[in-house]
Scaffold this active site. Sequence first.
Site, PDB file in Angstrom:
ATOM      1  N   ASP A 171       0.820  -1.219   0.000  1.00  0.00           N
ATOM      2  CA  ASP A 171       0.000   0.000   0.000  1.00  0.00           C
ATOM      3  C   ASP A 171       0.856   1.273   0.000  1.00  0.00           C
ATOM      4  OD1 ASP A 171      -2.094  -1.899   0.495  1.00  0.00           O
ATOM      5  OD2 ASP A 171      -1.738  -1.694   2.651  1.00  0.00           O
TER       6      ASP A 171
ATOM      7  N   GLU B  43     -11.871   0.009  -2.763  1.00  0.00           N
ATOM      8  CA  GLU B  43     -10.986   0.565  -1.732  1.00  0.00           C
ATOM      9  C   GLU B  43      -9.832   1.304  -2.408  1.00  0.00           C
ATOM     10  OE1 GLU B  43      -9.509  -2.743   0.503  1.00  0.00           O
ATOM     11  OE2 GLU B  43      -8.501  -3.628  -1.210  1.00  0.00           O
TER      12      GLU B  43
END
Length: 361
Positions: free
Chosen positions: A53, A260
């Site tokens: 991420d 997301e």
Amino acid sequence: MKHAIRYSLLLLTAVTVIASESCQSPNTSKNAEIKDSTVFLSPPLITSMYTADPSAHLFEGRIYLYPSHDTATGTPENDNGDHFNMMDFHVFSMDSVGGKVTDHGVALHIRDIPWAGRQLWAPDASFANGTYYLYFPVKDKQDIFRIGVATAPKPEGPFVAEKTPITGSYSIDPCVFKDDDGSCYLYFGGIWGGQLQRWNNNVYDSTARLRQGTEPAILPRMAKLDKDMKHFSETVREIKILDSAGNLFKEKDNDKRFFEATWMHKYKGKYYFSYSTGDTHNIAYAIGDNPYGPFTYKGIVLNPVKGWTNHHSIIDVNGKWYLFYHDTQLSGKTHLRNVKVAPLVYHEDGTIQTISAYHGK
């Protein structure tokens, strides 16, 4: 202690493609296992630990990375992502893409967040007021994801967390976007384990379910930040992502609808909202005329990678654009990932050339 990680990046040609994943379960993954490491487009940036991420920023003339820190805690895997049981954040930096990567050590640990319960998921960072701000999602003592903020005088930290989460915040994957006028906006949200499906009109309902095929897809959220960067200056609102005909996506449109991993960047006066489609593994993007949207879907930034879902960031480094992402090349395990980078190319009309995570794909 700082650890220098020597890394020789394979610089790529103009036609490039990549991918990443985020805090969810591999149970419904459609990706085939790729066993030949030579087919990967880019090598891992960091090999001393598992990272994912990656939020990339250019601070003080250096590229700083704010990733998740994956660890093997032995937590059983499930669709809520409980096995992504992160405990801390490390900050990394490099002078240039392809240069030496430096690990600045632990920037924030979950034990130093007074209101935190468990699961320190994907962060982002920003700079304002002479201060660096780290935004992070973590479950509170009631096991509800909230978004917190921590501050530091230097981009690498260490960061000191506020005693409470941002009032009105919820879910996961915060992204801070600073516009040309200095205004800052926080984008966030993630369904499934990210709990976004439990929030309707900013009210929490623990019994709320995921949307079904013909129902409107759940939308990401955003709010403008106050000048102190620690509060919202307005009520959290939904972000509309539309198809070419101006219609909202349905849940069945899961190769295009939001799941997301929000990211916002600006290119030639247009606002680019990119995100992960989750269970279909794309990084998609939509373009709008202002930071609030609506945003019109334009296509895929990154095709699926080895692993499960994707999570990315896009930045301009001295006039060249790059996509940071992750896959599971090092471990082959969904919850033990490694960050990567590749060039990002725009077409003349402002659309983005789709990237593949593998050579010749």
